[in-house]
Motif scaffolding. Structure first.
Motif, PDB file in Angstrom:
ATOM      1  N   ALA A  92       9.584   1.934  -7.152  1.00  0.00           N
ATOM      2  CA  ALA A  92      10.733   2.850  -7.191  1.00  0.00           C
ATOM      3  C   ALA A  92      10.413   4.175  -7.873  1.00  0.00           C
ATOM      4  O   ALA A  92      11.117   5.163  -7.667  1.00  0.00           O
ATOM      5  CB  ALA A  92      11.900   2.172  -7.908  1.00  0.00           C
ATOM      6  N   GLN A  93       9.337   4.216  -8.658  1.00  0.00           N
ATOM      7  CA  GLN A  93       8.949   5.451  -9.342  1.00  0.00           C
ATOM      8  C   GLN A  93       8.207   6.424  -8.432  1.00  0.00           C
ATOM      9  O   GLN A  93       7.813   7.497  -8.862  1.00  0.00           O
ATOM     10  CB  GLN A  93       8.067   5.125 -10.545  1.00  0.00           C
ATOM     11  CG  GLN A  93       8.797   4.384 -11.643  1.00  0.00           C
ATOM     12  CD  GLN A  93       7.855   3.984 -12.753  1.00  0.00           C
ATOM     13  OE1 GLN A  93       6.951   3.189 -12.538  1.00  0.00           O
ATOM     14  NE2 GLN A  93       8.066   4.553 -13.926  1.00  0.00           N
ATOM     15  N   PHE A  94       8.010   6.033  -7.168  1.00  0.00           N
ATOM     16  CA  PHE A  94       7.244   6.845  -6.226  1.00  0.00           C
ATOM     17  C   PHE A  94       8.070   7.132  -4.978  1.00  0.00           C
ATOM     18  O   PHE A  94       7.814   6.605  -3.911  1.00  0.00           O
ATOM     19  CB  PHE A  94       5.930   6.131  -5.865  1.00  0.00           C
ATOM     20  CG  PHE A  94       5.059   5.884  -7.061  1.00  0.00           C
ATOM     21  CD1 PHE A  94       4.226   6.878  -7.542  1.00  0.00           C
ATOM     22  CD2 PHE A  94       5.093   4.672  -7.725  1.00  0.00           C
ATOM     23  CE1 PHE A  94       3.434   6.663  -8.653  1.00  0.00           C
ATOM     24  CE2 PHE A  94       4.304   4.439  -8.832  1.00  0.00           C
ATOM     25  CZ  PHE A  94       3.472   5.441  -9.312  1.00  0.00           C
ATOM     26  N   GLY A  97       7.941  12.401  -1.291  1.00  0.00           N
ATOM     27  CA  GLY A  97       7.707  13.707  -1.893  1.00  0.00           C
ATOM     28  C   GLY A  97       6.765  13.646  -3.083  1.00  0.00           C
ATOM     29  O   GLY A  97       6.236  14.665  -3.513  1.00  0.00           O
ATOM     30  N   THR A  98       6.530  12.447  -3.627  1.00  0.00           N
ATOM     31  CA  THR A  98       5.641  12.279  -4.769  1.00  0.00           C
ATOM     32  C   THR A  98       4.190  12.341  -4.310  1.00  0.00           C
ATOM     33  O   THR A  98       3.830  11.776  -3.285  1.00  0.00           O
ATOM     34  CB  THR A  98       5.891  10.914  -5.448  1.00  0.00           C
ATOM     35  OG1 THR A  98       7.261  10.808  -5.799  1.00  0.00           O
ATOM     36  CG2 THR A  98       5.028  10.737  -6.679  1.00  0.00           C
ATOM     37  N   THR A  99       3.356  13.038  -5.072  1.00  0.00           N
ATOM     38  CA  THR A  99       1.927  13.072  -4.782  1.00  0.00           C
ATOM     39  C   THR A  99       1.279  11.911  -5.531  1.00  0.00           C
ATOM     40  O   THR A  99       1.469  11.758  -6.732  1.00  0.00           O
ATOM     41  CB  THR A  99       1.298  14.411  -5.207  1.00  0.00           C
ATOM     42  OG1 THR A  99       1.976  15.459  -4.505  1.00  0.00           O
ATOM     43  CG2 THR A  99      -0.179  14.461  -4.855  1.00  0.00           C
ATOM     44  N   VAL A 100       0.542  11.084  -4.775  1.00  0.00           N
ATOM     45  CA  VAL A 100      -0.022   9.858  -5.332  1.00  0.00           C
ATOM     46  C   VAL A 100      -1.508   9.734  -5.051  1.00  0.00           C
ATOM     47  O   VAL A 100      -2.054  10.407  -4.179  1.00  0.00           O
ATOM     48  CB  VAL A 100       0.690   8.605  -4.758  1.00  0.00           C
ATOM     49  CG1 VAL A 100       2.134   8.542  -5.201  1.00  0.00           C
ATOM     50  CG2 VAL A 100       0.578   8.553  -3.246  1.00  0.00           C
ATOM     51  N   ILE A 116      -1.312   2.072  -6.744  1.00  0.00           N
ATOM     52  CA  ILE A 116      -0.750   3.392  -6.426  1.00  0.00           C
ATOM     53  C   ILE A 116      -0.345   4.005  -7.751  1.00  0.00           C
ATOM     54  O   ILE A 116       0.410   3.405  -8.524  1.00  0.00           O
ATOM     55  CB  ILE A 116       0.456   3.286  -5.476  1.00  0.00           C
ATOM     56  CG1 ILE A 116       0.007   2.671  -4.146  1.00  0.00           C
ATOM     57  CG2 ILE A 116       1.103   4.659  -5.276  1.00  0.00           C
ATOM     58  CD1 ILE A 116       1.125   2.435  -3.151  1.00  0.00           C
ATOM     59  N   ALA A 117      -0.865   5.202  -8.011  1.00  0.00           N
ATOM     60  CA  ALA A 117      -0.604   5.884  -9.276  1.00  0.00           C
ATOM     61  C   ALA A 117      -0.284   7.342  -8.995  1.00  0.00           C
ATOM     62  O   ALA A 117      -0.637   7.872  -7.940  1.00  0.00           O
ATOM     63  CB  ALA A 117      -1.823   5.778 -10.185  1.00  0.00           C
ATOM     64  N   PRO A 118       0.384   7.991  -9.947  1.00  0.00           N
ATOM     65  CA  PRO A 118       0.626   9.425  -9.761  1.00  0.00           C
ATOM     66  C   PRO A 118      -0.713  10.157  -9.699  1.00  0.00           C
ATOM     67  O   PRO A 118      -1.643   9.812 -10.432  1.00  0.00           O
ATOM     68  CB  PRO A 118       1.395   9.844 -11.016  1.00  0.00           C
ATOM     69  CG  PRO A 118       1.724   8.602 -11.758  1.00  0.00           C
ATOM     70  CD  PRO A 118       0.892   7.498 -11.217  1.00  0.00           C
TER      71      PRO A 118
END
Length: 137
Positions: A92-94, A97-100, A116-118
């Motif tokens: 849910a933190q991703f 639009g989030t770049t991972v 999967i990480a920021p």
């Protein structure tokens, strides 16, 4: 006696070397593979993964677009970890639009995610320093 001992040692060494040869009779090199316990075997199995922006999320399948415009299908499974080891997270933190940074085994444009990480940002451009106003003299 010493000569016969030396001949015996050399003969044994020649037999050992001949028995260890894994090359076929054609002279072509035999394929090699890493032993299962080798440290680099895990890295090879992990693949490279991908870095980019999440453009779609549908259940356990996400689409990640790289900076070069290449789309990758990222498959999540129960073993997929989110965040980093130091700062675990959740899917849910991703949001879209989030770049991972996706780590996992990659085949073509499909990545089976293990983590999967920021993505580390390249840093914001420096802001312009305010121009001092000229005071009347």
């Amino acid at each position: 006696m010493r000569t016969s001992f030396l001949v015996g040692v050399l003969a044994a060494a020649a037999v050992a070397v001949a028995g260890c040869s894994s090359q076929p009779a054609t002279g072509a090199p035999a394929p090699t593979s890493a032993p299962s316990g080798a440290p680099h075997a895990k890295a090879a199995a992990q693949g490279k993964g991908v870095r980019g922006q999440i453009t779609a999320e549908t259940g356990s399948t996400w689409t990640v677009m790289t900076a070069k415009g290449r789309a990758f299908t990222v498959t999540l499974n129960p073993q997929t970890a989110f965040g980093t080891a130091a700062s675990p997270g959740a899917a849910a933190q991703f949001p879209v639009g989030t770049t991972v940074r996706v780590v996992g085994s990659r085949t073509g444009t499909t990545v089976t995610a293990t983590r999967i990480a920021p993505a580390k940002s390249a840093g914001a451009p420096p802001s312009a320093a305010p121009t001092p106003s000229a005071a009347p003299a």
